[in-house]
Design an enzyme around this catalytic site. Structure first.
Site, PDB file in Angstrom:
ATOM      1  N   ARG A 123       0.825  -1.212   0.000  1.00  0.00           N
ATOM      2  CA  ARG A 123       0.000   0.000   0.000  1.00  0.00           C
ATOM      3  C   ARG A 123       0.858   1.259   0.000  1.00  0.00           C
ATOM      4  O   ARG A 123       1.804   1.357   0.784  1.00  0.00           O
ATOM      5  CB  ARG A 123      -0.896   0.024   1.236  1.00  0.00           C
ATOM      6  CG  ARG A 123      -1.812  -1.168   1.315  1.00  0.00           C
ATOM      7  CD  ARG A 123      -3.118  -0.807   1.973  1.00  0.00           C
ATOM      8  NE  ARG A 123      -3.937  -2.001   2.106  1.00  0.00           N
ATOM      9  CZ  ARG A 123      -3.937  -2.771   3.188  1.00  0.00           C
ATOM     10  NH1 ARG A 123      -3.187  -2.464   4.224  1.00  0.00           N
ATOM     11  NH2 ARG A 123      -4.700  -3.839   3.223  1.00  0.00           N
ATOM     12  N   ARG A 136       3.176 -28.306   4.576  1.00  0.00           N
ATOM     13  CA  ARG A 136       3.956 -27.774   5.690  1.00  0.00           C
ATOM     14  C   ARG A 136       3.118 -27.944   6.946  1.00  0.00           C
ATOM     15  O   ARG A 136       1.884 -27.788   6.915  1.00  0.00           O
ATOM     16  CB  ARG A 136       4.264 -26.282   5.495  1.00  0.00           C
ATOM     17  CG  ARG A 136       5.056 -25.975   4.248  1.00  0.00           C
ATOM     18  CD  ARG A 136       6.457 -26.531   4.258  1.00  0.00           C
ATOM     19  NE  ARG A 136       7.324 -25.818   5.203  1.00  0.00           N
ATOM     20  CZ  ARG A 136       8.571 -26.198   5.475  1.00  0.00           C
ATOM     21  NH1 ARG A 136       9.084 -27.297   4.918  1.00  0.00           N
ATOM     22  NH2 ARG A 136       9.319 -25.502   6.307  1.00  0.00           N
ATOM     23  N   ARG A 155       6.944 -16.484  13.418  1.00  0.00           N
ATOM     24  CA  ARG A 155       6.206 -15.410  14.071  1.00  0.00           C
ATOM     25  C   ARG A 155       5.887 -15.787  15.514  1.00  0.00           C
ATOM     26  O   ARG A 155       5.953 -16.957  15.888  1.00  0.00           O
ATOM     27  CB  ARG A 155       4.927 -15.035  13.318  1.00  0.00           C
ATOM     28  CG  ARG A 155       4.008 -16.192  13.026  1.00  0.00           C
ATOM     29  CD  ARG A 155       2.831 -15.763  12.125  1.00  0.00           C
ATOM     30  NE  ARG A 155       1.989 -16.897  11.808  1.00  0.00           N
ATOM     31  CZ  ARG A 155       0.957 -16.875  10.984  1.00  0.00           C
ATOM     32  NH1 ARG A 155       0.608 -15.765  10.382  1.00  0.00           N
ATOM     33  NH2 ARG A 155       0.248 -17.956  10.759  1.00  0.00           N
ATOM     34  N   ASP A 168      -8.583 -19.662   2.663  1.00  0.00           N
ATOM     35  CA  ASP A 168      -8.955 -19.071   3.945  1.00  0.00           C
ATOM     36  C   ASP A 168     -10.352 -19.534   4.374  1.00  0.00           C
ATOM     37  O   ASP A 168     -11.111 -20.076   3.575  1.00  0.00           O
ATOM     38  CB  ASP A 168      -8.949 -17.542   3.816  1.00  0.00           C
ATOM     39  CG  ASP A 168      -7.550 -16.988   3.595  1.00  0.00           C
ATOM     40  OD1 ASP A 168      -6.590 -17.584   4.111  1.00  0.00           O
ATOM     41  OD2 ASP A 168      -7.417 -15.958   2.894  1.00  0.00           O
TER      42      ASP A 168
HETATM   43  N1  UDP Z   1       5.426 -13.516   3.937  1.00  0.00           N
HETATM   44  C1  UDP Z   1       6.719 -13.074   4.121  1.00  0.00           C
HETATM   45  N2  UDP Z   1       6.998 -12.257   5.183  1.00  0.00           N
HETATM   46  C2  UDP Z   1       6.048 -11.903   6.077  1.00  0.00           C
HETATM   47  C3  UDP Z   1       4.734 -12.371   5.905  1.00  0.00           C
HETATM   48  C4  UDP Z   1       4.445 -13.179   4.820  1.00  0.00           C
HETATM   49  O1  UDP Z   1       7.608 -13.404   3.349  1.00  0.00           O
HETATM   50  O2  UDP Z   1       6.391 -11.198   7.042  1.00  0.00           O
HETATM   51  C5  UDP Z   1       5.153 -14.395   2.770  1.00  0.00           C
HETATM   52  C6  UDP Z   1       5.318 -15.884   3.132  1.00  0.00           C
HETATM   53  O3  UDP Z   1       5.826 -16.561   2.006  1.00  0.00           O
HETATM   54  C7  UDP Z   1       3.886 -16.313   3.412  1.00  0.00           C
HETATM   55  C8  UDP Z   1       3.107 -15.486   2.388  1.00  0.00           C
HETATM   56  O4  UDP Z   1       3.819 -14.225   2.326  1.00  0.00           O
HETATM   57  O5  UDP Z   1       3.700 -17.690   3.209  1.00  0.00           O
HETATM   58  C9  UDP Z   1       1.652 -15.273   2.718  1.00  0.00           C
HETATM   59  O6  UDP Z   1       1.551 -14.674   3.984  1.00  0.00           O
HETATM   60  P1  UDP Z   1       0.263 -14.785   4.899  1.00  0.00           P
HETATM   61  O7  UDP Z   1       0.431 -13.864   6.024  1.00  0.00           O
HETATM   62  O8  UDP Z   1      -0.939 -14.665   4.042  1.00  0.00           O
HETATM   63  O9  UDP Z   1       0.395 -16.291   5.418  1.00  0.00           O
HETATM   64  P2  UDP Z   1      -0.515 -17.077   6.513  1.00  0.00           P
HETATM   65  O10 UDP Z   1      -1.045 -16.085   7.491  1.00  0.00           O
HETATM   66  O11 UDP Z   1      -1.555 -17.795   5.705  1.00  0.00           O
HETATM   67  O12 UDP Z   1       0.487 -18.008   7.134  1.00  0.00           O
END
Ligand code: UDP
Length: 383
Positions: A176, A248, A278, A349
């Site tokens: 954004r 995974r 995370r 989702d």
């Molecule tokens: N991703 C990344 N850095 C971040 C967050 C996401 O590289 O800080 C990439 C990573 O490959 C991830 C994808 O973006 O699998 C999609 O992120 P999302 O947050 O949608 O993943 P989820 O919450 O489904 O695990």
């Protein structure tokens, strides 16, 4: 009216059970786990009182008015906006990439137009369409932002370099050129006041629906039903006899603290040198509640083994080829329909799962009325 088996008591199975049960069918729902709601399962922690998302954070978001209206019939949703923070190179930033992230990362005071111009300048333009995640990211944001926020995180999350992954994964995240730090671009967003399990329990609460927990449904049992809807893994339906589809899985390492441990629901750790992807602090998913204690989970991603819980379908060329085998066999299975994340091996989702389950239920009613066969898939898993 039909006697129907539904495999899986997650959102797919529960929405189907609700719809088909309301239509007057007799339904048995089977789940191997001891609880309903699949990976959306929530439970209140006995020690802290915090509502825990047992299989990792789930934030409901959708722009589908029908889904939003539908799901709120089964429980109250509280306002929640996911504002993710990311730590990279020893600094904290805002995600998804927005004007604050860009300005803080570059050390600039760009306006939206200036930031866009900066992206156009640093974006690496290849000869054709970006062919993978890395090319897409380099094209969009250039090497520095990609390396800081995506390269390491993606390698940890997927266990392979971003160049091996499809561009579609990156497209989940918006970029954004303003200060909007809402992780999702959806029109509606929220978290159920009593958790997801309460909602799924209500979906399943019909006299014509019987839920069998801790019970594995096998293909041999299908003969006892007019129709089976399978939201369990499509490869497992065939006993994985041609090999297992790759996923995974996640490991969560719990820590208990007092007060406010990290100040936010989700903080991503983008550096490859940090082994977790995370940390989520679950009481921040319910800001309307007060708790003295707090529970955080460090999240680690790894390849899913046979005994593990599958989370993210890998869906690369080899997996898709194997999937194609199972799909062609599934199409020959009489009176079985596959749906959901595991049934169609797709990274979807919650709101998409619900929309598709509603569509499957509708299609079943239509085919019954027209005396036509119910298709094996309502959404093509290979599409
Ligand atoms: N991703 C990344 N850095 C971040 C967050 C996401 O590289 O800080 C990439 C990573 O490959 C991830 C994808 O973006 O699998 C999609 O992120 P999302 O947050 O949608 O993943 P989820 O919450 O489904 O695990």
């Amino acid at each position: 009216m039909a006697h129907i088996a539904i495999v899986g008591a997650g959102f797919s199975g529960a929405v189907l059970a609700q719809e088909l049960g309301q239509a007057g069918h007799q339904i048995d729902v089977f789940d191997t786990r001891a609880h309903v709601a699949g990976n959306c399962h929530t439970e209140r922690d006995a020690d802290s009182g915090v509502m825990l998302h047992a299989y990792g954070p789930h934030i409901f978001h959708t722009s589908n008015q029908r889904v939003w209206d539908y799901i709120r019939r089964f429980g109250e949703f509280m306002p929640f906006v996911n504002r993710v923070k990311a730590i990279t190179g020893g600094r904290v930033y805002s995600l998804p990439l927005n004007l604050l992230t860009i300005n803080q990362f570059v050390g600039a005071t760009f306006s939206p137009a200036q930031a866009e111009a900066y992206f156009a300048q640093v974006g690496e333009r290849g000869s054709g369409e970006p062919a993978n995640f890395e090319e897409q990211a380099l094209h969009l944001m250039g090497r520095d932002l990609y390396a800081a926020f995506f390269e390491g995180y993606t390698a940890k999350q997927w266990g392979m370099p971003a160049a091996a992954l499809p561009a579609s994964i990156l497209k989940r995240l918006p970029v954004r050129f303003n200060y909007d730090d809402n992780y999702y671009a959806s029109q509606y967003q929220g978290i159920p006041r009593e958790g997801y399990t309460a909602i799924v329990t209500r979906l399943l609460d019909l006299p014509s629906v019987t839920v069998h927990l801790g019970t594995r449904f096998t293909r041999a049992l299908a003969a006892g039903y007019d129709h089976v809807f399978c939201s369990g893994p499509i490869d497992a339906w065939f006993g994985c006899d041609e090999g297992r589809l790759g996923y995974r899985t996640l490991d969560f390492v719990r820590e208990d603290h007092v007060g406010d441990h990290q100040g936010n629901a989700v903080i991503n750790y983008c550096d490859l040198s940090v082994p977790w992807t995370r940390i989520s602090e679950h009481k921040h998913f319910a800001p309307w509640e007060q708790h003295a204690g707090t529970v955080v989970f460090k999240e680690y991603s790894r390849l899913c083994e046979e005994v593990d819980i599958p989370y993210y379908p890998i869906r690369l060329v080899a997996e898709k080829a194997l999937l194609a085998h199972y799909v062609s066999r599934a199409r020959l299975e009489p009176n079985v329909t596959f749906l959901g994340r595991l049934g169609t091996y797709r990274y979807i989702d919650m709101h998409v799962t619900i929309a598709e389950a509603l569509e499957v239920a509708q299609r079943y009613g239509d085919t019954q009325a027209a005396r036509k066969p119910m298709p094996s898939f309502v959404v093509d898993p290979l599409g």
